[in-house]
Structure formats: C-alpha cells, structure tokens
Design a protein around this motif. Structure first.
Motif: not given
Ligand SMILES: [Zn+2]
Length: 536
Positions: A323-329, A334-338
């Motif tokens: 999921s984190v990798k997708n968020a980077i791509l 930022w949205e994911y972390l928030m």
C-alpha cells in the motif's frame, strides 16, 4: 553497492538494492527468522512473496559454528533469496554480554556468505543516560572500525580471486536513540568509513510505547546527515510505523512482530493490533482468515494457533508495504500517511512534526499526474503547498495595474474559468489573483502550475477559529500587501477571507494603516456591478 531510486514522494522512495543473492525491491519488510527454532515454515514466507529474511548471526555462530561456514547461511535456514544477518548486538541488550569479538563476528558473517551484514554493535536502547549512551556509541564505532578493517582485507583477497562486482552489503549500525547528537555522530563515522547502508537501531521500548514522535526525530536526524544512502530501520513491524518510517526516508525494516504478536494472541490489521479473542469478524481476506472464523482459530491448540495467526500477521505486513509503495507511485503518500494518522493519536503526534522537516520537499515531485487533496488545515504544510507559496513570493504583478484578489473557483486553472473571463473583459487593466486557503494567493498567469492546476480542496467556512488555523495563508497575504503597498488592491472577500482580514486587522494594528486595499463583499448575491462600483 548499487542502490537505485526509481520513484520518490516525500522522503519515501521506491528503489532497488543489489545484493549477492538478487535484487531487493525497496521499501522492503524483512521478517526475522530464528536460525534454530523457526516456527513458521520458511517456504511459506517465500511463497507469499518475501524476497529477504533476517536472521541472527550470533545464534548461528553459537549453534552451528563451523557447519554454518561450510554450508553457508542460506542452506542453514533453507532460504535461497536474500539473507541479512544481525550480529548479536540485540542479545547484548537482552542478556548483557555476548561471548564473541567484533573481529570473529565479522569473519563469521563473511564466511557464511550472507548478503547484508551488520557488524557487532552495542545498542543504546532507550532511556539510557547520556554518558552511558555515549559509551555504547563509542564502543560501537570502535567495533565497526575493527570490522571495517576486516572487510577491507577480505575484499582485497577476494578481488584477486574473482572479478565479481557485487559484494556483501555492510550496514553501519547507527546508535544513540533519543540522544540525537549521538545518532549524528555514529552515522557520520560510518559514512566516513565507507558504509553504504545505515541500519538505525530503534529501541523496542519506543516502538512498544508507540513513541512515534521520538522515532521521527531520530530518523530525521539521520536523514539530514545521510540523505541518499539506503536506511534500514531495526524492529519496525507495525502497520502504523511502516508508512511513517517510509515517508521519513527509511527503505528497509525488519521485525519479529508477526510471531511475537501471535504468541500474545494479537491480530494485526491495517491500523493496529487487536486481541484475537475480541474479534467477531476478521477484517481480512487472506488464506488464513478465509479458512477460519475467530472462534475456530481460538479453539486450535496453542502452537497451531500461533502459526496461523503469525501467517495472517505476515500477510498484513506485506499488504502494508505494498500500500505504501502504491501511495508513492500515485504521489499520495501524504494523503496515505494522514489517513493512517487519524487512526492513532501517537501517529498524529509524529505527523504533526512534518511541517518542520525541511528535507521532505526534495523527494516530492514538482509535478504530479493526479490531483492532490487538501482535506484539513494541516495539509497547508505539505511540500507541494509550501513550495507553491514560496514561488509566489517572488512573483511581481504588472506595474500600474489594479489588483483583484478573487476566491478560487472549482475550475482549474483559474484562467480557464468563466469568472476569470468576465473579470478580464470588464476590468482589462487589472491583474487578477485567485486565493485558496492552502496555497495562498495564486497569480492567474501561473494558475496552470501544479498544484494550483490540480487539487481538490475541502472548504470549511463556519469554524470560528478559521483564520487561526491557516497561518500560512495569513503570512502570504501580509507578505503580498507589504510588497505591493503602492498598488491599489481590491479583495473580493468570501467568508474565509473576511475572517483572515479581521484577524490581520486585530493582530497587526500598527500595520493596518499602511495597507492599501478595499474590500468587496463576496456572498451568494455577489454581482460584478458591486466590484465595478469599487473599481470606479
Ligand atoms: Zn488475514
């Protein structure tokens, strides 16, 4: 050693690390494997897609000795992909001393043909007073220097035998914990010795107490002095720690949490852990959760229950990294972390520090294909917004033109909106700016620049403390008014702007008289004639 970064967002990166037994795609979670009594079948770990495992070289040394040297660590633990070995430093923390010298440990790690190795260190743990922490850090640096000499000797010998370019990746074990200057001191020493990977000792106590804010400061300190080299974070096996650590710039993590939690009947899920006996439904569709109900899993004998629960926990950790990798791509780390931060106050506490971490802008793209989201006031600090406001401070409006500040419309860029055309037709000798609570003032001419061109903004108009919540907007406006004292400025003020002006008038009484602006009320009955009257 080669570490190639393919994509970035905030401090997070998607990269590739070359090792003797293949390429490690990062960010990577590396499960801890016990070299002697591993409960979860290593083939399962491999089957579900973990390309690397970490095991303890000290235990392997004690238990297998020369056999490990003969067979190699891969055969010993039955894993033919990437193996990382920790050196026994953790045992020092748990049991006091270890009966091995740094030199012996280094030679052993080379002889068992590990892929990623950590020299024997002396962890500081958490809560150690400064002098004792300093002592441990100095001892670790001394050990690592000794190890470094062995590595250099061995690699000169080896280079005579083979022309292989890839060698063991050695990690510099960064200690110091909450004593940030010690973190800096150890990292700089290992950097100077030529270590290409930093392994950050993150005290278990910090992780267990969810002290994510302290952890963030430690990672930030390390990244400030070692911005490019890959970073391994020890002991990070929680679905809330992983996105934070990635966003701050860590590339690899290891942990035994999957099995430790399982032993304690704790079930991992995307936002934390929960007790197995408190669950009625499984919020997961992995093969384990599809085969059992919580009740059925609880009724298994202890060993089977631990194994099945640990397997589920591994699935969750793998999903989290993906999921984190997708968020980077997607450019939405930022949205994911928030969204994660909203699940735990301790994580929110850590995320609130991000506004002062000045190294996150570097990794955030100047342009993103997808719109970014402004959901809540804190989003004014995301790097894209920070950077945009900074750029606008350098923008110079045309001379002798009147200036209109107009509320942003839903159409981006602003110059393609109906309102802009109308304004431009009616008032040709004006320069028009739109404004957005998160981005500040947006000159129409550059309203096609990201993120002014691509964002979705949540507007709250009714909060009493609205203006106080957007200090960056207040600063942008004051800066603009200061810079353009000679121009005639008309502010078409919506409710948000009215509150901002009220705040400025109240707080900056002395400055007020020197500002030169008129207000045109913007409400649902707004008509252009109102503006026309003011501009006359
Ligand atoms: Zn599951």
């Amino acid at each position: 050693m080669t570490f190639e970064v393919r994509y970035n967002d905030l401090g997070g990166r998607i990269g590739k690390l070359e090792t003797l037994h293949g390429t490690l795609d990062t960010p990577a979670f590396i499960p801890v494997i016990h070299p002697v009594k591993q409960l979860i079948d290593i083939n399962f770990i491999k089957k579900i897609g973990f390309k690397a495992v970490i095991t303890n070289a000290y235990i392997a040394w004690k238990y297998y000795g020369d056999e490990a040297k003969k067979r190699g660590i891969h055969k010993i633990i039955n894993f033919d992909d990437i193996v990382m070995t920790d050196s026994g430093g953790y045992q020092v923390l748990e049991y006091g001393e270890v009966k091995v010298k740094p030199r012996e440990m280094a030679e052993f790690e080379i002889d068992i043909r590990t892929d990623i190795a950590v020299p024997l260190d002396k962890p500081t743990g958490y809560g150690l007073n400064y002098n004792n922490a300093l002592e441990n850090v100095e001892q670790t640096i001394k050990n690592v220097q000794e190890t470094s000499n062995i590595i250099k000797n061995k690699s000169t010998n080896q280079s005579n035998e083979s022309s292989k370019k890839i060698d063991i990746v050695w990690a510099g074990p960064v200690q110091g914990a909450e004593h940030l200057n010690l973190v800096k001191r150890s990292a700089l020493s290992f950097d100077e010795m030529g270590f290409n990977l930093m392994a950050l000792g993150s005290p278990v106590e910090l992780m267990e107490a969810y002290e994510f804010a302290t952890l963030s400061k430690i990672i930030y300190t390390l990244k400030k002095v070692i911005p490019s080299k890959p970073i391994h974070l020890f002991g990070a096996g929680h679905p809330l720690t992983i996105p934070l650590a990635v966003a701050l710039g860590c590339d690899m993590f290891d942990s035994a949490s999957y099995i430790l939690y399982a032993r304690d009947n704790r079930y991992l899920y995307s936002n934390g852990t929960t007790r197995l006996d408190g669950l009625t439904f499984f919020p997961c569709s992995c093969s384990i959760c599809n085969s059992f109900s919580p009740k059925e899993l609880l009724s298994l004998d202890e060993t089977s229950r631990i194994i099945e629960l640990a397997k589920h926990n591994l699935y969750v950790l793998k999903t989290e990294v993906n999921s984190v990798k997708n968020a980077i791509l997607e450019g939405r780390l930022w949205e994911y972390l928030m969204s994660k931060a909203h699940c735990h106050p301790k994580l929110m506490e850590a995320v609130r520090l991000l506004k002062d971490f000045d190294n996150l802008d570097h990794g955030t793209s100047l342009f993103k294909e997808k719109a970014i989201y402004f959901n809540e006031p804190y989003d004014q600090y995301r790097p894209e917004a920070r950077r945009f406001r900074e750029m606008v401070t350098k923008y110079k409006p045309k001379e002798k033109f009147k200036i209109i500040l107009y509320p942003e419309t839903k159409i981006h860029p602003f110059y393609t909106s109906k309102e802009y055309s109308k304004l431009k037709n009616k008032f040709p000798n004006t320069e028009i700016f739109s404004y957005n609570p998160y981005l500040g003032l947006i000159p129409s001419e550059i309203s096609d620049i990201f993120p002014a061109s691509q964002n979705l903004t949540c507007y709250e108009y009714d909060s009493n403390s609205l203006a106080e919540q957007y200090p960056t907007f207040v600063n942008s406006l004051i800066h603009f008014l200061d810079k353009n004292k000679k121009e005639e400025i008309i502010i078409v003020a919506n409710n948000f702007m009215k509150q901002i002006i009220y705040l400025i008038n109240r707080k900056f009484e002395s400055l007020k008289s020197s500002y030169n602006f008129k207000i045109c009320n913007y409400d649902e009955n707004f008509v252009f004639e109102r503006l026309e009257d003011i501009l006359k």
